[in-house]
Design a protein around this motif. Structure first.
Motif, PDB file in Angstrom:
ATOM      1  N   GLY A 136       0.819  -1.218   0.000  1.00 18.50           N
ATOM      2  CA  GLY A 136       0.000   0.000   0.000  1.00 18.50           C
ATOM      3  C   GLY A 136       0.845   1.257   0.000  1.00 18.50           C
ATOM      4  O   GLY A 136       0.500   2.253  -0.660  1.00 18.50           O
ATOM      5  N   GLU A 137       1.952   1.256   0.723  1.00 14.90           N
ATOM      6  CA  GLU A 137       2.847   2.413   0.744  1.00 14.90           C
ATOM      7  C   GLU A 137       3.495   2.629  -0.620  1.00 14.90           C
ATOM      8  O   GLU A 137       3.662   3.772  -1.070  1.00 14.90           O
ATOM      9  CB  GLU A 137       3.921   2.208   1.813  1.00 14.90           C
ATOM     10  CG  GLU A 137       3.388   2.218   3.236  1.00 14.90           C
ATOM     11  CD  GLU A 137       4.452   1.880   4.266  1.00 14.90           C
ATOM     12  OE1 GLU A 137       4.392   2.417   5.388  1.00 14.90           O
ATOM     13  OE2 GLU A 137       5.347   1.059   3.951  1.00 14.90           O
ATOM     14  N   VAL A 138       3.833   1.532  -1.278  1.00 18.21           N
ATOM     15  CA  VAL A 138       4.409   1.625  -2.620  1.00 18.21           C
ATOM     16  C   VAL A 138       3.406   2.257  -3.582  1.00 18.21           C
ATOM     17  O   VAL A 138       3.760   3.105  -4.407  1.00 18.21           O
ATOM     18  CB  VAL A 138       4.825   0.226  -3.130  1.00 18.21           C
ATOM     19  CG1 VAL A 138       5.338   0.309  -4.573  1.00 18.21           C
ATOM     20  CG2 VAL A 138       5.900  -0.376  -2.236  1.00 18.21           C
ATOM     21  N   ALA A 139       2.145   1.866  -3.477  1.00 18.40           N
ATOM     22  CA  ALA A 139       1.105   2.401  -4.356  1.00 18.40           C
ATOM     23  C   ALA A 139       0.980   3.913  -4.203  1.00 18.40           C
ATOM     24  O   ALA A 139       0.921   4.653  -5.197  1.00 18.40           O
ATOM     25  CB  ALA A 139      -0.235   1.724  -4.050  1.00 18.40           C
ATOM     26  N   VAL A 140       0.945   4.386  -2.965  1.00 21.49           N
ATOM     27  CA  VAL A 140       0.821   5.828  -2.712  1.00 21.49           C
ATOM     28  C   VAL A 140       2.059   6.562  -3.232  1.00 21.49           C
ATOM     29  O   VAL A 140       1.957   7.645  -3.825  1.00 21.49           O
ATOM     30  CB  VAL A 140       0.622   6.087  -1.199  1.00 21.49           C
ATOM     31  CG1 VAL A 140       0.623   7.581  -0.913  1.00 21.49           C
ATOM     32  CG2 VAL A 140      -0.689   5.471  -0.724  1.00 21.49           C
ATOM     33  N   LEU A 141       3.230   5.989  -3.034  1.00 21.84           N
ATOM     34  CA  LEU A 141       4.471   6.604  -3.493  1.00 21.84           C
ATOM     35  C   LEU A 141       4.487   6.755  -5.013  1.00 21.84           C
ATOM     36  O   LEU A 141       4.804   7.838  -5.546  1.00 21.84           O
ATOM     37  CB  LEU A 141       5.661   5.751  -3.034  1.00 21.84           C
ATOM     38  CG  LEU A 141       7.045   6.146  -3.560  1.00 21.84           C
ATOM     39  CD1 LEU A 141       7.446   7.507  -3.018  1.00 21.84           C
ATOM     40  CD2 LEU A 141       8.087   5.100  -3.179  1.00 21.84           C
ATOM     41  N   LEU A 142       4.113   5.705  -5.732  1.00 24.36           N
ATOM     42  CA  LEU A 142       4.130   5.756  -7.194  1.00 24.36           C
ATOM     43  C   LEU A 142       3.102   6.743  -7.729  1.00 24.36           C
ATOM     44  O   LEU A 142       3.359   7.461  -8.704  1.00 24.36           O
ATOM     45  CB  LEU A 142       3.867   4.361  -7.773  1.00 24.36           C
ATOM     46  CG  LEU A 142       4.946   3.306  -7.491  1.00 24.36           C
ATOM     47  CD1 LEU A 142       4.539   1.970  -8.085  1.00 24.36           C
ATOM     48  CD2 LEU A 142       6.295   3.752  -8.047  1.00 24.36           C
ATOM     49  N   ILE A 171      14.544   3.625  -9.517  1.00 23.72           N
ATOM     50  CA  ILE A 171      14.077   4.425  -8.378  1.00 23.72           C
ATOM     51  C   ILE A 171      14.370   3.709  -7.068  1.00 23.72           C
ATOM     52  O   ILE A 171      13.951   2.568  -6.843  1.00 23.72           O
ATOM     53  CB  ILE A 171      12.569   4.715  -8.508  1.00 23.72           C
ATOM     54  CG1 ILE A 171      12.314   5.521  -9.792  1.00 23.72           C
ATOM     55  CG2 ILE A 171      12.059   5.474  -7.289  1.00 23.72           C
ATOM     56  CD1 ILE A 171      10.844   5.759 -10.085  1.00 23.72           C
ATOM     57  N   LYS A 172      15.079   4.417  -6.219  1.00 23.31           N
ATOM     58  CA  LYS A 172      15.425   3.916  -4.883  1.00 23.31           C
ATOM     59  C   LYS A 172      14.714   4.800  -3.861  1.00 23.31           C
ATOM     60  O   LYS A 172      15.185   5.884  -3.531  1.00 23.31           O
ATOM     61  CB  LYS A 172      16.946   3.958  -4.690  1.00 23.31           C
ATOM     62  CG  LYS A 172      17.443   3.280  -3.443  1.00 23.31           C
ATOM     63  CD  LYS A 172      18.970   3.298  -3.415  1.00 23.31           C
ATOM     64  CE  LYS A 172      19.491   2.578  -2.175  1.00 23.31           C
ATOM     65  NZ  LYS A 172      20.972   2.558  -2.141  1.00 23.31           N
ATOM     66  N   PRO A 173      13.562   4.363  -3.351  1.00 21.10           N
ATOM     67  CA  PRO A 173      12.761   5.231  -2.483  1.00 21.10           C
ATOM     68  C   PRO A 173      13.500   5.662  -1.225  1.00 21.10           C
ATOM     69  O   PRO A 173      14.288   4.907  -0.652  1.00 21.10           O
ATOM     70  CB  PRO A 173      11.555   4.350  -2.126  1.00 21.10           C
ATOM     71  CG  PRO A 173      11.483   3.343  -3.215  1.00 21.10           C
ATOM     72  CD  PRO A 173      12.904   3.079  -3.607  1.00 21.10           C
ATOM     73  N   LYS A 194      13.038   5.818   2.148  1.00 21.29           N
ATOM     74  CA  LYS A 194      12.086   5.231   3.104  1.00 21.29           C
ATOM     75  C   LYS A 194      11.998   6.026   4.395  1.00 21.29           C
ATOM     76  O   LYS A 194      10.982   5.985   5.090  1.00 21.29           O
ATOM     77  CB  LYS A 194      12.476   3.776   3.375  1.00 21.29           C
ATOM     78  CG  LYS A 194      12.320   2.883   2.148  1.00 21.29           C
ATOM     79  CD  LYS A 194      12.649   1.437   2.459  1.00 21.29           C
ATOM     80  CE  LYS A 194      14.145   1.286   2.715  1.00 21.29           C
ATOM     81  NZ  LYS A 194      14.519  -0.120   2.965  1.00 21.29           N
ATOM     82  N   GLY A 195      13.073   6.771   4.709  1.00 19.79           N
ATOM     83  CA  GLY A 195      13.010   7.643   5.882  1.00 19.79           C
ATOM     84  C   GLY A 195      11.998   8.753   5.679  1.00 19.79           C
ATOM     85  O   GLY A 195      11.204   9.065   6.575  1.00 19.79           O
ATOM     86  N   LEU A 196      12.005   9.371   4.496  1.00 16.23           N
ATOM     87  CA  LEU A 196      11.027  10.412   4.176  1.00 16.23           C
ATOM     88  C   LEU A 196       9.617   9.833   4.165  1.00 16.23           C
ATOM     89  O   LEU A 196       8.675  10.451   4.672  1.00 16.23           O
ATOM     90  CB  LEU A 196      11.344  11.023   2.808  1.00 16.23           C
ATOM     91  CG  LEU A 196      10.290  11.988   2.265  1.00 16.23           C
ATOM     92  CD1 LEU A 196      10.297  13.287   3.051  1.00 16.23           C
ATOM     93  CD2 LEU A 196      10.526  12.273   0.785  1.00 16.23           C
ATOM     94  N   MET A 197       9.463   8.636   3.596  1.00 14.93           N
ATOM     95  CA  MET A 197       8.145   8.008   3.554  1.00 14.93           C
ATOM     96  C   MET A 197       7.606   7.776   4.956  1.00 14.93           C
ATOM     97  O   MET A 197       6.437   8.017   5.241  1.00 14.93           O
ATOM     98  CB  MET A 197       8.225   6.681   2.804  1.00 14.93           C
ATOM     99  CG  MET A 197       8.567   6.776   1.330  1.00 14.93           C
ATOM    100  SD  MET A 197       7.346   7.716   0.392  1.00 14.93           S
ATOM    101  CE  MET A 197       8.146   9.333   0.326  1.00 14.93           C
ATOM    102  N   SER A 198       8.473   7.321   5.839  1.00 15.27           N
ATOM    103  CA  SER A 198       8.055   7.075   7.218  1.00 15.27           C
ATOM    104  C   SER A 198       7.588   8.362   7.890  1.00 15.27           C
ATOM    105  O   SER A 198       6.546   8.402   8.550  1.00 15.27           O
ATOM    106  CB  SER A 198       9.209   6.452   8.011  1.00 15.27           C
ATOM    107  OG  SER A 198       8.906   6.388   9.386  1.00 15.27           O
ATOM    108  N   LYS A 199       8.346   9.431   7.692  1.00 24.79           N
ATOM    109  CA  LYS A 199       7.999  10.723   8.284  1.00 24.79           C
ATOM    110  C   LYS A 199       6.684  11.251   7.721  1.00 24.79           C
ATOM    111  O   LYS A 199       5.825  11.749   8.452  1.00 24.79           O
ATOM    112  CB  LYS A 199       9.124  11.724   8.022  1.00 24.79           C
ATOM    113  CG  LYS A 199       8.866  13.114   8.577  1.00 24.79           C
ATOM    114  CD  LYS A 199      10.033  14.046   8.251  1.00 24.79           C
ATOM    115  CE  LYS A 199       9.744  15.461   8.747  1.00 24.79           C
ATOM    116  NZ  LYS A 199      10.849  16.392   8.400  1.00 24.79           N
TER     117      LYS A 199
END
Length: 553
Positions: A393-399, A496-498, A500-505
């Motif tokens: 689900g997090e990947v979906a929102v990111l893309l 693309i290398k996400p 993940k620290g930004l995503m978590s925040k």
């Protein structure tokens, strides 16, 4: 009226001043003498100038007031022109240097800064001008292939077991060739050790083209298919302490092998190296050794033709699923049960799921689990540091935030996703054109590849490698090798290398709006797409082969 009075008063003040009258009168007048002896010193230099111009005017009548003014202006214009020429030369030199200089992103701590590129942003490619300054140069050297050195010309034989999954084995093979070169030893074709997780026993020749491997590296290392016939105790090669070099430190230097391993090979003539995963460093070996490792990885290690052909077929089907030619994205989704458990991160789920995962971790990693009381704080810390796998689900929102639409074609390379269809639902809802190799090919087409799990992994590897955009969700050798290979091929394809620290925040901020989130995602990931990036000490060669394995174009 006021202006007239003001101007007339200025005129009267000017005419009442002897100094002003001197200034106004012609400097060429011969009657122009100082009226006060006290002012003589102060005006002597001016008088000399006036006499000079008087005599000059008598010789050359055209040197008058206007001529003096013109000459003064000429000097100014000359200086101005010289300044423009100098500035133009500096500008042209700067432009030429920038055009000839390699395009590099530079790291400042963990932040990557890239030169600005004025090109229309693309969802599917890196900026063209950012990818034209480097070319691959680890291929076989020019010239005819020489015969491999004879047995007597080498110091002895080395033998390794390549452990782990397919990509870990691939790295071990590259390192084995490099170590053999360092010691001028013959390399016995590596054995792919049975993986404890996948329970798969695959031989080298079941995956890779052995003839091409040996032939391509003829100029570098002598490689033989089997243990020499004169060596009788083959079964004891890995069990005999006398025939095994152990305790090789991780990321050992070239000098370590020369000092500690080479003498034993010269004495025993054949030695096994165990263990061998990550037993050769990156910065403590000669550049030509690193280049050789790239030569093995990108040129010598080729999959069997049937694997290559099936991967081409799958990639073609991805591009033509809608009846026309379309780009496609490859997603390496690392969210299997083993990865979730090993990460010791906390994920969304029911109480029952969390309890089962706790039991699984306690059974598989008892030392790390302990009594479980410290795991919640550990999970929070790891998530803040960006060390947890992204959920589907997090990947979906990111893309979607990056701009990829619902119609995006996505190929998923993954094992059995933890949580099954329920966990994948959000990703499939946002990107319905999402398939795996099992959905893209028939059972009959894949039946020959199911004999070895590593064959299926090879298909995933190649389809990801051929994709227009590759997205990883967590670290690992698979993602590192894909990103490194796409960089080696020219940096044009996005990898693309996400962050993940930004995503978590961002995911943890209940007050962040969608527009702000999108802006953060887009800006942050502009420099995380596999651009030419400067290497630094202890950088992983497999993820960024730029400096040792690529040359300025």
């Amino acid at each position: 009226m006021v202006e007239l009075r003001h101007s007339s008063s200025i005129g009267s003040r000017a005419s009442s001043s002897p100094m002003k009258r001197d200034d106004v009168s012609s400097p060429l007048s011969p009657d122009n003498h100082p009226s006060d002896d006290d002012d003589h010193d102060r005006h002597s230099s001016k008088d000399r100038d006036r006499h000079f111009w008087y005599h000059l005017s008598s010789i050359c009548p055209f040197f008058n007031d206007d001529a003096r003014f013109s000459l003064h202006n000429s000097r100014i214009w000359l200086l101005f022109v010289l300044f423009l020429v100098l500035a133009g030369f500096v500008s042209v030199s700067s432009i030429v240097n920038r055009l000839n200089a390699p395009y590099l992103c530079k790291k400042d701590g963990i932040v990557l800064h890239c030169p600005h590129v004025k090109e229309v942003p693309s969802l599917w490619e890196n900026p063209y001008s950012a990818t034209t300054s480097w070319k691959p140069c680890a291929e076989r050297r020019d010239g005819g292939i020489s015969d491999p050195p004879s047995e007597n010309e080498t110091t002895g034989y080395i033998f390794i077991h390549a452990e782990g999954g397919l990509n870990q084995q691939r790295i071990a093979i590259c390192n084995a060739v490099a170590v053999a070169k360092i010691m001028n030893a013959s390399l016995i074709l590596p054995v792919l050790k049975q993986d404890q997780i996948w329970k798969d026993q695959t031989k080298f020749e079941d995956i890779f083209d052995v003839d091409h491997f040996i032939d391509y590296l003829k100029d570098d290392v002598r490689i033989v298919r089997d243990i020499p016939k004169w060596f009788t105790d083959k079964t004891e090669l890995f069990t005999s302490i006398r025939r095994t070099v152990k305790n090789i430190p991780k990321y050992a230097s070239a000098q370590f092998y020369i000092d500690n391993v080479l003498p034993r090979i010269k004495e025993k003539k054949i030695m096994a190296l165990k263990p061998f995963v990550d037993r050769l460093g990156y910065d403590n070996v000669p550049p030509e050794i690193n280049r050789l490792r790239c030569r093995v990885n990108y040129h010598a290690l080729k999959f069997l033709p049937e694997i290559e052909q099936m991967a081409d077929l799958l990639a073609s089907r991805m591009r033509n699923r809608t009846g026309g030619s379309n780009p496609y994205m490859a997603l390496h989704l690392r969210f299997e049960k083993g990865m979730v458990g090993l990460s010791f991160c906390d994920f969304v789920g029911t109480r029952e799921e969390k309890a089962k995962m706790a039991e699984y971790r306690k059974k598989e990693w008892p030392r790390r689990y302990k009594n479980g009381s410290h795991l919640w704080q550990l999970a929070l810390q790891k998530r803040k540091e960006g060390r947890c796998p992204l959920e589907p689900g997090e990947v979906a929102v990111l893309l979607r935030a990056m701009g990829y639409s619902k119609e995006t074609q996505i190929y998923v390379a993954s094992g059995q996703v933890y949580g099954g269809n329920n966990r994948m639902a959000s990703l499939r809802n946002m990107f319905p054109y999402l398939v795996t190799k099992e959905e893209l090919a028939t059972k009959e087409e894949l039946v020959g590849f199911r004999k070895h799990v590593t064959s299926l992994a090879a298909l995933d590897f190649l389809v990801c490698l051929k994709s227009d955009v590759f997205v990883m969700t967590h670290g690992g050798n698979f993602a590192k090798l894909i990103i490194g290979a796409r960089r080696y091929m020219g940096h044009l394809q996005k990898s693309i290398k996400p962050d993940k620290g930004l995503m978590s925040k961002s995911f943890g901020d209940p007050y962040m709006g969608w527009a702000t989130f999108v802006e953060d995602v887009v800006v942050t990931h502009q420099t995380r797409t596999g651009l030419p990036e400067e290497t630094f000490p202890n950088y992983d060669l497999w993820e960024n082969p730029l400096t040792p394995c690529m040359c300025k174009a």
